[in-house]
Design a protein around this motif. Structure first.
Motif, mmCIF file in Angstrom:
data_model
loop_
_atom_site.group_PDB
_atom_site.id
_atom_site.type_symbol
_atom_site.label_atom_id
_atom_site.label_comp_id
_atom_site.label_asym_id
_atom_site.label_seq_id
_atom_site.Cartn_x
_atom_site.Cartn_y
_atom_site.Cartn_z
ATOM 1 N N GLU A 517 -10.906 -14.052 7.552
ATOM 2 C CA GLU A 517 -11.656 -14.944 6.677
ATOM 3 C C GLU A 517 -13.112 -14.499 6.632
ATOM 4 O O GLU A 517 -13.814 -14.458 7.644
ATOM 5 C CB GLU A 517 -11.560 -16.384 7.194
ATOM 6 N N ARG A 518 -13.590 -14.119 5.427
ATOM 7 C CA ARG A 518 -14.963 -13.641 5.203
ATOM 8 C C ARG A 518 -15.298 -12.449 6.106
ATOM 9 O O ARG A 518 -16.432 -12.255 6.520
ATOM 10 C CB ARG A 518 -15.973 -14.760 5.440
ATOM 11 N N ASN A 519 -14.287 -11.672 6.397
ATOM 12 C CA ASN A 519 -14.510 -10.560 7.321
ATOM 13 C C ASN A 519 -13.632 -9.386 6.887
ATOM 14 O O ASN A 519 -12.491 -9.572 6.475
ATOM 15 C CB ASN A 519 -14.144 -10.982 8.749
ATOM 16 N N ILE A 520 -14.190 -8.176 6.940
ATOM 17 C CA ILE A 520 -13.425 -6.964 6.630
ATOM 18 C C ILE A 520 -13.475 -6.087 7.874
ATOM 19 O O ILE A 520 -14.399 -5.277 8.057
ATOM 20 C CB ILE A 520 -14.002 -6.222 5.411
ATOM 21 N N PRO A 521 -12.528 -6.260 8.760
ATOM 22 C CA PRO A 521 -12.580 -5.521 10.031
ATOM 23 C C PRO A 521 -12.253 -4.040 9.842
ATOM 24 O O PRO A 521 -11.527 -3.655 8.928
ATOM 25 C CB PRO A 521 -11.496 -6.214 10.870
ATOM 26 N N PHE A 522 -12.805 -3.236 10.738
ATOM 27 C CA PHE A 522 -12.471 -1.816 10.796
ATOM 28 C C PHE A 522 -11.513 -1.623 11.965
ATOM 29 O O PHE A 522 -11.831 -1.971 13.106
ATOM 30 C CB PHE A 522 -13.723 -0.970 10.993
ATOM 31 N N LEU A 523 -10.326 -1.077 11.664
ATOM 32 C CA LEU A 523 -9.321 -0.867 12.701
ATOM 33 C C LEU A 523 -9.236 0.610 13.027
ATOM 34 O O LEU A 523 -8.728 1.404 12.235
ATOM 35 C CB LEU A 523 -7.960 -1.407 12.246
ATOM 36 N N LYS A 524 -9.793 0.954 14.179
ATOM 37 C CA LYS A 524 -9.796 2.343 14.628
ATOM 38 C C LYS A 524 -8.364 2.831 14.843
ATOM 39 O O LYS A 524 -7.538 2.144 15.448
ATOM 40 C CB LYS A 524 -10.583 2.450 15.939
ATOM 41 N N GLY A 525 -8.065 4.004 14.304
ATOM 42 C CA GLY A 525 -6.752 4.616 14.507
ATOM 43 C C GLY A 525 -5.698 4.194 13.499
ATOM 44 O O GLY A 525 -4.624 4.795 13.443
ATOM 45 N N VAL A 526 -5.998 3.150 12.709
ATOM 46 C CA VAL A 526 -5.029 2.725 11.693
ATOM 47 C C VAL A 526 -5.325 3.489 10.399
ATOM 48 O O VAL A 526 -6.293 3.191 9.698
ATOM 49 C CB VAL A 526 -5.101 1.206 11.449
ATOM 50 N N VAL A 527 -4.494 4.472 10.099
ATOM 51 C CA VAL A 527 -4.733 5.312 8.922
ATOM 52 C C VAL A 527 -3.475 5.484 8.067
ATOM 53 O O VAL A 527 -3.561 5.963 6.933
ATOM 54 C CB VAL A 527 -5.260 6.705 9.327
ATOM 55 N N SER A 528 -2.331 5.113 8.584
ATOM 56 C CA SER A 528 -1.079 5.365 7.862
ATOM 57 C C SER A 528 -0.426 4.074 7.403
ATOM 58 O O SER A 528 -0.072 3.218 8.213
ATOM 59 C CB SER A 528 -0.095 6.136 8.743
ATOM 60 N N ARG A 529 -0.292 3.932 6.114
ATOM 61 C CA ARG A 529 0.405 2.769 5.568
ATOM 62 C C ARG A 529 1.879 2.815 5.960
ATOM 63 O O ARG A 529 2.450 1.806 6.371
ATOM 64 C CB ARG A 529 0.268 2.757 4.037
ATOM 65 N N LYS A 530 2.495 3.992 5.816
ATOM 66 C CA LYS A 530 3.936 4.116 6.039
ATOM 67 C C LYS A 530 4.312 3.947 7.509
ATOM 68 O O LYS A 530 5.250 3.210 7.829
ATOM 69 C CB LYS A 530 4.413 5.488 5.529
ATOM 70 N N LYS A 531 3.559 4.591 8.408
ATOM 71 C CA LYS A 531 3.988 4.649 9.805
ATOM 72 C C LYS A 531 3.368 3.556 10.671
ATOM 73 O O LYS A 531 3.912 3.195 11.719
ATOM 74 C CB LYS A 531 3.640 6.014 10.386
ATOM 75 N N GLN A 532 2.236 3.002 10.216
ATOM 76 C CA GLN A 532 1.554 2.005 11.045
ATOM 77 C C GLN A 532 1.563 0.608 10.419
ATOM 78 O O GLN A 532 1.960 -0.364 11.073
ATOM 79 C CB GLN A 532 0.107 2.451 11.306
ATOM 80 N N VAL A 533 1.131 0.508 9.170
ATOM 81 C CA VAL A 533 0.956 -0.807 8.556
ATOM 82 C C VAL A 533 2.283 -1.443 8.148
ATOM 83 O O VAL A 533 2.558 -2.599 8.481
ATOM 84 C CB VAL A 533 0.005 -0.720 7.345
ATOM 85 N N MET A 534 3.122 -0.695 7.438
ATOM 86 C CA MET A 534 4.382 -1.277 6.966
ATOM 87 C C MET A 534 5.286 -1.728 8.115
ATOM 88 O O MET A 534 5.868 -2.821 8.040
ATOM 89 C CB MET A 534 5.111 -0.301 6.036
ATOM 90 N N PRO A 535 5.435 -0.936 9.192
ATOM 91 C CA PRO A 535 6.245 -1.434 10.309
ATOM 92 C C PRO A 535 5.704 -2.726 10.906
ATOM 93 O O PRO A 535 6.468 -3.615 11.297
ATOM 94 C CB PRO A 535 6.194 -0.285 11.316
ATOM 95 N N LEU A 536 4.367 -2.863 10.994
ATOM 96 C CA LEU A 536 3.767 -4.100 11.492
ATOM 97 C C LEU A 536 4.109 -5.282 10.597
ATOM 98 O O LEU A 536 4.410 -6.383 11.075
ATOM 99 C CB LEU A 536 2.247 -3.947 11.581
ATOM 100 N N ILE A 537 4.053 -5.040 9.291
ATOM 101 C CA ILE A 537 4.364 -6.112 8.339
ATOM 102 C C ILE A 537 5.810 -6.572 8.512
ATOM 103 O O ILE A 537 6.093 -7.773 8.618
ATOM 104 C CB ILE A 537 4.109 -5.634 6.900
ATOM 105 N N PHE A 538 6.732 -5.617 8.537
ATOM 106 C CA PHE A 538 8.156 -5.974 8.617
ATOM 107 C C PHE A 538 8.503 -6.651 9.954
ATOM 108 O O PHE A 538 9.428 -7.457 10.019
ATOM 109 C CB PHE A 538 9.026 -4.734 8.407
ATOM 110 N N ARG A 539 7.749 -6.333 11.000
ATOM 111 C CA ARG A 539 8.017 -6.968 12.295
ATOM 112 C C ARG A 539 7.460 -8.379 12.387
ATOM 113 O O ARG A 539 7.942 -9.199 13.159
ATOM 114 C CB ARG A 539 7.406 -6.126 13.437
ATOM 115 N N ASN A 540 6.436 -8.676 11.597
ATOM 116 C CA ASN A 540 5.717 -9.931 11.755
ATOM 117 C C ASN A 540 5.882 -10.919 10.599
ATOM 118 O O ASN A 540 5.318 -12.012 10.643
ATOM 119 C CB ASN A 540 4.224 -9.656 11.956
ATOM 120 N N ILE A 541 6.611 -10.540 9.575
ATOM 121 C CA ILE A 541 6.814 -11.477 8.450
ATOM 122 C C ILE A 541 8.298 -11.813 8.349
ATOM 123 O O ILE A 541 9.130 -10.931 8.275
ATOM 124 C CB ILE A 541 6.315 -10.862 7.124
#
Length: 541
Positions: A517-541
């Motif tokens: 909320e009102r914040n745009i965090p920088f996540l060190k090491g998170v660079v891959s949508r396919k290998k990092q972000v999408m797996p997180l989404i599918f595990r948590n939604i």
């Protein structure tokens, strides 16, 4: 003629998608002489891809809107047409000789004006018992000479005939009563009837049986400028041939069913099935005949042949894929939900770029690509692996990059940075255009989500537009009914991403374990949508 195969990447093409289509089409053309493989794109070229294509002097693939079966895919292209000045006899003979049942009629500019079918020919014969006049569609004298294989004794062959055909098979007195000025008189070797015809000033005298008139008749006809034609046929046959000497305009259908070659076949099927003749003439925008389509052509039409590269999900592929025949899939993503009617060849491997797989296929087939194609492949691998910094990068990617760089004699890292600078040149792009440069949609149990990503060398410039970007994201999320919309602004040199969120912030906080909320965090090491972000989404939604 070689069959055409469409080689296509996904709907929002990045450099790997564009390069894969081009590089794999080139490889397939070296291996297969039976088909012609053509690369296509399904969306606009992004700045990075544009830079790469210009750098290696390769033209953009053509845009492909769909792969639905079109009229041009099933129509008969070799169409026999006839000029409107053609006689019914000529066209009827052509139908017999060429074994066709219909012939489009065109004007002097080759534009469609009508259609003659066996049906109109049959109707013409049935109407022979009715009164017949030459007034509406008068043939020339030369037309009847050609139809009858006749001979002109005297007169102008370009004269238009008039009136009604009269068979002079009656007494002289009856001939005088029936024949009127400008009629066409058909008679045999009867001088009295021939003389009456000339006195009545007929438009043409036709003498049957091959009989030659005497000098007196010839002289009288010449004085009054009345053509005399000698027919080698008997009177009855000559009379029928005269009817067939009229131009096709007299009996053709003037408003046949027409269609454009690019029309989708299934949208036109009902019109064709309901047409009495079951025939449609295929014409271009200028009305020029390009083909013919019949009900028979609707039976088992051949689908377009397609190879999918850098994707395998229906939501990401070309419209009409359900009508196409998928021959192959070459991809480095998870296998999507596409179904195929037949077994296919699939090259799917967990590497950083589709072009890493394609380079290996070149090697296995002992084919070395031209340097411009190799340069395109190198660009794609460097782009998809963030200059080999992405966690999706494999040893195989690194090996291929080194091999291609050695072949091209360039430093891959220096070139990769140069390429990324071109990628981040977004001058003139709106916030929405930036967000849709590389956007992937997915469906989860709760609804639709979207993750957009852009990789830059320096993120500061885009961060100054954060408010505008967030505003655009909220609007898009509402319009497209996303429950969650993420934008990854990935800084290659910092090896991390700024995460923008629209939609349900609580979901994003659950996924990334931080406040949005009102914040745009920088996540060190998170660079891959396919290998990092999408797996997180599918595990948590």
């Amino acid at each position: 003629m070689k069959g055409k195969v469409y080689v296509i990447g996904h709907k929002r093409p990045d450099t790997d998608s564009i390069a894969s289509a081009i590089s794999y089409a080139y490889l397939k053309n070296q291996l297969d002489n039976e088909n012609h493989y053509v690369p296509y794109r399904l969306g606009e070229i992004n700045p990075e891809s544009s830079f790469v294509l210009k750098r290696f002097n390769i033209p953009q693939p053509e845009f492909l809107d769909h792969v639905y079966i079109q009229v041009k895919d099933v129509m008969v292209e070799e169409v026999i047409v006839a000029d409107k000045e053609s006689t019914i006899y000529e066209i009827g003979n052509t139908m017999l000789e060429k074994h066709v049942k219909s012939i489009p009629i065109v004007d002097k500019n080759k534009k469609l004006i009508g259609l003659l079918t066996e049906r109109e020919l049959a109707r013409n014969f049935l109407q022979e018992i009715q009164n017949f006049t030459l007034e509406e569609n008068p043939p020339k004298v030369k037309d009847i000479i050609k139809t009858m294989n006749g001979k002109l004794i005297v007169g102008d062959e370009n004269k238009n005939l008039k009136g009604c055909p009269i068979i002079g098979a009656m007494t002289s007195n009856e001939v005088k009563r029936y024949v009127k000025k400008d009629d066409v008189l058909i008679t045999g070797n009867r001088k009295d009837v021939q003389k009456i015809a000339i006195e009545k000033e007929v438009s043409c005298l036709i003498i049957t049986g091959g009989f030659i008139p005497d000098e007196e008749i010839v002289q009288l006809a010449e004085n009054k400028k009345i053509p005399i034609v000698i027919s080698p046929h008997p009177t009855y046959v000559t009379g029928r041939l005269l009817r067939l000497s009229t131009h096709v305009e007299r009996i053709m259908e003037r408003n046949p069913l027409t269609i454009h070659p690019d029309e989708i076949l299934k949208d036109f099927e009902e019109d064709l099935m309901q047409d009495k003749k079951g025939i449609a003439i295929v014409i271009d925008g200028d009305g020029i005949v390009k083909g013919i389509l019949t009900r028979h052509d609707l039976i088992r039409p051949k689908p377009k042949k397609v190879i999918l590269v850098d994707h395998s999900e229906k939501s990401q592929t070309v419209n009409g894929i359900e009508e196409a025949e998928i021959l192959e899939i070459v991809d480095h993503h998870r296998l999507g939900g596409l179904e195929t009617g037949l077994p296919i060849t699939a090259h799917i491997r967990p590497v950083g770029s589709t072009n890493t797989i394609i380079w290996d296929l070149y090697k296995k087939n002992n084919i070395k690509p031209p340097k411009e194609i190799a340069g395109l492949m190198l660009s794609a691998i460097l782009s998809d692996t963030m200059i080999l910094k992405s966690p999706t990068t494999t040893l195989e990617d690194e090996k291929v990059v080194n091999e291609i760089a050695k072949y091209l004699e360039i430093d891959p890292i220096e070139y990769g940075i140069e390429m990324y600078r071109a990628k981040t040149n977004l001058e003139g792009f709106s916030e929405k255009e930036i967000l849709t440069l590389d956007l992937k949609e997915s469906r989860v149990s709760r609804g639709r989500i979207a993750v957009s990503q852009i990789e830059v060398i320096a993120s500061e410039e885009l961060l100054t537009k954060k408010d505008e970007i967030l505003k655009s994201m909220k609007k898009m999320a509402k319009e497209r009914n996303y429950i969650l919309f993420l934008f990854l602004l990935t800084d290659v040199l910092k090896e991390g991403s700024y995460i923008f969120v629209a939609g349900q912030h609580k979901l994003a906080e659950k996924i990334f374990k931080c406040k949005f909320e009102r914040n745009i965090p920088f996540l060190k090491g998170v660079v891959s949508r396919k290998k990092q972000v999408m797996p997180l989404i599918f595990r948590n939604i």
